[in-house]
Design a protein around this motif. Structure first.
Motif, mmCIF file in Angstrom:
data_model
loop_
_atom_site.group_PDB
_atom_site.id
_atom_site.type_symbol
_atom_site.label_atom_id
_atom_site.label_comp_id
_atom_site.label_asym_id
_atom_site.label_seq_id
_atom_site.Cartn_x
_atom_site.Cartn_y
_atom_site.Cartn_z
ATOM 1 N N SER A 47 45.059 38.398 44.872
ATOM 2 C CA SER A 47 43.989 37.492 44.418
ATOM 3 C C SER A 47 43.883 36.226 45.266
ATOM 4 O O SER A 47 42.807 35.672 45.424
ATOM 5 N N LYS A 48 45.014 35.785 45.835
ATOM 6 C CA LYS A 48 44.994 34.546 46.625
ATOM 7 C C LYS A 48 44.221 34.738 47.927
ATOM 8 O O LYS A 48 43.792 33.773 48.549
ATOM 9 N N LYS A 49 44.060 35.997 48.359
ATOM 10 C CA LYS A 49 43.380 36.247 49.637
ATOM 11 C C LYS A 49 41.888 36.507 49.461
ATOM 12 O O LYS A 49 41.180 36.770 50.417
ATOM 13 N N LEU A 50 41.414 36.471 48.223
ATOM 14 C CA LEU A 50 39.997 36.755 47.950
ATOM 15 C C LEU A 50 39.248 35.462 47.652
ATOM 16 O O LEU A 50 39.821 34.519 47.108
ATOM 17 N N SER A 51 37.957 35.442 47.970
ATOM 18 C CA SER A 51 37.146 34.280 47.600
ATOM 19 C C SER A 51 36.953 34.292 46.081
ATOM 20 O O SER A 51 37.081 35.340 45.438
ATOM 21 N N GLU A 52 36.636 33.130 45.536
ATOM 22 C CA GLU A 52 36.447 33.040 44.084
ATOM 23 C C GLU A 52 35.341 33.992 43.611
ATOM 24 O O GLU A 52 35.474 34.677 42.606
ATOM 25 N N LYS A 53 34.257 34.050 44.395
ATOM 26 C CA LYS A 53 33.124 34.905 44.036
ATOM 27 C C LYS A 53 33.560 36.374 43.972
ATOM 28 O O LYS A 53 33.234 37.107 43.040
ATOM 29 N N LYS A 54 34.324 36.798 44.982
ATOM 30 C CA LYS A 54 34.806 38.183 45.062
ATOM 31 C C LYS A 54 35.755 38.479 43.884
ATOM 32 O O LYS A 54 35.700 39.549 43.285
ATOM 33 N N ARG A 55 36.610 37.516 43.575
ATOM 34 C CA ARG A 55 37.553 37.684 42.446
ATOM 35 C C ARG A 55 36.808 37.906 41.141
ATOM 36 O O ARG A 55 37.168 38.761 40.338
ATOM 37 N N LEU A 56 35.769 37.110 40.924
ATOM 38 C CA LEU A 56 35.002 37.214 39.670
ATOM 39 C C LEU A 56 34.322 38.574 39.559
ATOM 40 O O LEU A 56 34.320 39.197 38.496
ATOM 41 N N LEU A 57 33.751 39.038 40.677
ATOM 42 C CA LEU A 57 33.096 40.360 40.674
ATOM 43 C C LEU A 57 34.106 41.469 40.408
ATOM 44 O O LEU A 57 33.873 42.371 39.608
ATOM 45 N N LEU A 58 35.261 41.385 41.075
ATOM 46 C CA LEU A 58 36.297 42.404 40.883
ATOM 47 C C LEU A 58 36.858 42.358 39.462
ATOM 48 O O LEU A 58 37.121 43.402 38.866
ATOM 49 N N ALA A 59 37.026 41.152 38.914
ATOM 50 C CA ALA A 59 37.551 41.030 37.547
ATOM 51 C C ALA A 59 36.637 41.751 36.557
ATOM 52 O O ALA A 59 37.109 42.474 35.672
ATOM 53 N N GLU A 60 35.327 41.588 36.738
ATOM 54 C CA GLU A 60 34.366 42.283 35.853
ATOM 55 C C GLU A 60 34.507 43.798 35.989
ATOM 56 O O GLU A 60 34.486 44.531 35.006
ATOM 57 N N GLU A 61 34.657 44.247 37.238
ATOM 58 C CA GLU A 61 34.770 45.682 37.498
ATOM 59 C C GLU A 61 36.070 46.250 36.907
ATOM 60 O O GLU A 61 36.085 47.335 36.328
ATOM 61 N N ILE A 62 37.152 45.491 37.055
ATOM 62 C CA ILE A 62 38.448 45.936 36.497
ATOM 63 C C ILE A 62 38.343 46.049 34.976
ATOM 64 O O ILE A 62 38.753 47.045 34.378
ATOM 65 N N GLN A 63 37.771 45.016 34.351
ATOM 66 C CA GLN A 63 37.667 45.030 32.879
ATOM 67 C C GLN A 63 36.780 46.173 32.398
ATOM 68 O O GLN A 63 37.028 46.756 31.354
ATOM 69 N N ALA A 64 35.754 46.517 33.186
ATOM 70 C CA ALA A 64 34.832 47.586 32.784
ATOM 71 C C ALA A 64 35.439 48.976 33.015
ATOM 72 O O ALA A 64 35.185 49.902 32.242
ATOM 73 N N ASN A 65 36.248 49.131 34.068
ATOM 74 C CA ASN A 65 36.669 50.472 34.491
ATOM 75 C C ASN A 65 38.130 50.826 34.244
ATOM 76 O O ASN A 65 38.495 51.996 34.317
ATOM 77 N N ALA A 66 38.983 49.845 34.006
ATOM 78 C CA ALA A 66 40.407 50.160 33.793
ATOM 79 C C ALA A 66 40.572 50.943 32.488
ATOM 80 O O ALA A 66 39.779 50.788 31.555
ATOM 81 N N LEU A 67 41.601 51.767 32.428
ATOM 82 C CA LEU A 67 41.923 52.465 31.166
ATOM 83 C C LEU A 67 42.353 51.453 30.112
ATOM 84 O O LEU A 67 42.059 51.595 28.929
ATOM 85 N N ALA A 68 43.090 50.435 30.559
ATOM 86 C CA ALA A 68 43.511 49.364 29.643
ATOM 87 C C ALA A 68 43.869 48.138 30.468
ATOM 88 O O ALA A 68 44.330 48.255 31.606
ATOM 89 N N TRP A 69 43.643 46.964 29.893
ATOM 90 C CA TRP A 69 44.081 45.715 30.524
ATOM 91 C C TRP A 69 44.360 44.701 29.423
ATOM 92 O O TRP A 69 43.796 44.786 28.328
ATOM 93 N N ALA A 70 45.248 43.778 29.709
ATOM 94 C CA ALA A 70 45.564 42.733 28.727
ATOM 95 C C ALA A 70 46.130 41.529 29.458
ATOM 96 O O ALA A 70 46.683 41.649 30.552
ATOM 97 N N LEU A 71 45.962 40.375 28.829
ATOM 98 C CA LEU A 71 46.531 39.133 29.368
ATOM 99 C C LEU A 71 47.722 38.722 28.504
ATOM 100 O O LEU A 71 47.781 39.038 27.319
ATOM 101 N N GLY A 72 48.650 38.015 29.128
ATOM 102 C CA GLY A 72 49.764 37.408 28.396
ATOM 103 C C GLY A 72 49.906 35.984 28.885
ATOM 104 O O GLY A 72 49.363 35.633 29.932
ATOM 105 N N ARG A 73 50.636 35.153 28.154
ATOM 106 C CA ARG A 73 50.784 33.772 28.597
ATOM 107 C C ARG A 73 52.042 33.168 27.999
ATOM 108 O O ARG A 73 52.556 33.658 26.997
ATOM 109 N N ALA A 74 52.508 32.124 28.644
ATOM 110 C CA ALA A 74 53.557 31.292 28.058
ATOM 111 C C ALA A 74 53.078 29.856 28.211
ATOM 112 O O ALA A 74 52.614 29.456 29.281
#
Length: 198
Positions: A47-74
């Protein structure tokens, strides 16, 4: 993607990565992603090597096409309590636990593994080698950057949308000028020193 030897015959693989170990403020955010082999996503990279615009587009695609995804945090309090490495591992556990489908095997970016209920492997530079980890790094980065942008609206004079909480000269100057926010990590040296002076 450079070549990576995937473990053989393990079933569903999740990739896990974290973003935000270095910043002085906010949560450390992780993501876990199980990609769909029938819906390959072109252009995955660290992700650090991608432009912000590219990251946002890919994030949408991942969320739409992945079998599953989830976020975690501390949260910052947990980071201060545990230390940043342990908090990152905890956030990774949370991301994996939050997946709708539990993977059979987990690939984690870096050289440390969180305790997980399934077999896992740490992959150094995994975000450049493993599509699942790249996808996770993109989701985690987009989520954390959005949080920093929101925090920037609350505290506009800290420049958080610019430096995303990293200890840049600008951030350190604003800390000196305006003091420590509730979301700052108290255990991180520049913040701790300021609090000790107060």
């Amino acid at each position: 993607m450079d070549s990576f030897e995937y473990p053989q015959a393990v079933g569903l693989i999740a990739g896990v990565d974290e973003v935000g170990r270095g910043p002085l403020i906010g949560a450390v955010v992780t993501a876990a992603v199980i990609l769909d082999p029938n819906k390959p996503i072109v252009g995955l990279a660290d992700s650090k090597k991608l432009s912000e615009k590219k990251r946002l587009l890919l994030a949408e695609e991942i969320q739409a096409n992945a079998l599953a995804w989830a976020l975690g945090r501390a949260e910052p309090e947990e980071i201060d309590q545990l230390n940043i490495l342990q908090a990152s591992l905890l956030a990774m556990q949370r991301a994996v636990a939050a997946l709708r489908i539990q993977p059979h095997f987990v690939l984690v970016d870096g050289n440390k593994l969180p305790k997980l209920p399934m077999p896992a492997q740490a992959v150094v530079k995994g975000d450049s080698l493993v599509a699942e980890i790249s996808a996770a790094s993109i989701l985690a980065k987009v989520a954390r950057d959005q949080e920093m942008t929101e925090l920037d609206r609350q505290y506009p004079h800290y420049g958080l949308a610019q430096h995303k909480g990293y200890p840049t000269a600008l951030h350190l100057q604003k800390l000196q000028q305006y003091g420590v926010l509730p979301q700052h990590r108290r255990s991180f040296s520049p913040v701790r020193k300021l609090l000790e002076q107060a």
